[in-house]
Every structure is written in C-alpha cells, then in structure tokens.
Design a protein around this motif. Sequence first.
Motif, mmCIF file in Angstrom:
data_model
loop_
_atom_site.group_PDB
_atom_site.id
_atom_site.type_symbol
_atom_site.label_atom_id
_atom_site.label_comp_id
_atom_site.label_asym_id
_atom_site.label_seq_id
_atom_site.Cartn_x
_atom_site.Cartn_y
_atom_site.Cartn_z
ATOM 1 N N ILE A 7 -5.758 0.437 -7.134
ATOM 2 C CA ILE A 7 -6.342 -0.762 -7.734
ATOM 3 C C ILE A 7 -5.251 -1.797 -8.008
ATOM 4 N N LYS A 8 -4.094 -1.352 -8.509
ATOM 5 C CA LYS A 8 -2.987 -2.280 -8.760
ATOM 6 C C LYS A 8 -2.542 -2.957 -7.469
ATOM 7 N N LEU A 10 -4.289 -3.386 -4.637
ATOM 8 C CA LEU A 10 -5.314 -4.264 -4.092
ATOM 9 C C LEU A 10 -5.535 -5.512 -4.940
ATOM 10 N N ASN A 11 -5.298 -5.429 -6.244
ATOM 11 C CA ASN A 11 -5.512 -6.577 -7.122
ATOM 12 C C ASN A 11 -4.312 -7.512 -7.184
ATOM 13 N N THR A 12 -3.150 -7.053 -6.787
ATOM 14 C CA THR A 12 -1.963 -7.899 -6.806
ATOM 15 C C THR A 12 -1.835 -8.582 -5.457
ATOM 16 N N LYS A 13 -1.637 -9.872 -5.504
ATOM 17 C CA LYS A 13 -1.630 -10.674 -4.281
ATOM 18 C C LYS A 13 -0.574 -10.185 -3.286
#
Length: 73
Positions: A7-8, A10-13
């Motif tokens: 999740i980290k 995929l959520n970080t650009k």
Amino acid sequence: MKVSIQIKILNTKNYYEYLKRDSMFIKELNRGETNFVKFDEFVKNKYTLKIGDRVNKALENVENITNLLNVLK
C-alpha cells in the motif's frame, strides 16, 4: 511482501515505477518492513527527491534564466 508495504508503494508517487526499474529491492522488501526505509532512502538519493536537491535545481533554473536575459540585453 506485506500488504502494508504494498500500500505504501502504490500510494507514493512513482515508487512502483522505481521498484520496477531497480528490482533488486523486491527481494529485500519481501524479507521485512524495515527494508522499506532503505528503499525509500535509495529512491530519494538516486532520483534526487530530497528537498535540498529540489532547491538546488530551482536555483540553477533561475540562474540560467538570468543568464539568458543578460545575453538578450
């Protein structure tokens, strides 16, 4: 790899893109969450994502623009 790390990433650009380019970290991230910090630091150093790097880049751009304007005078 744990879901929280996924999740980290995929959520970080652009972290997913960086991970695809430097796939050596996939094995490290599968071993534990503590290796995410190493991955994060590696990405910031390699792709100049730190605040100091951004400031230096902006100052270089301003300097280039002033040099161009001086030439045009």
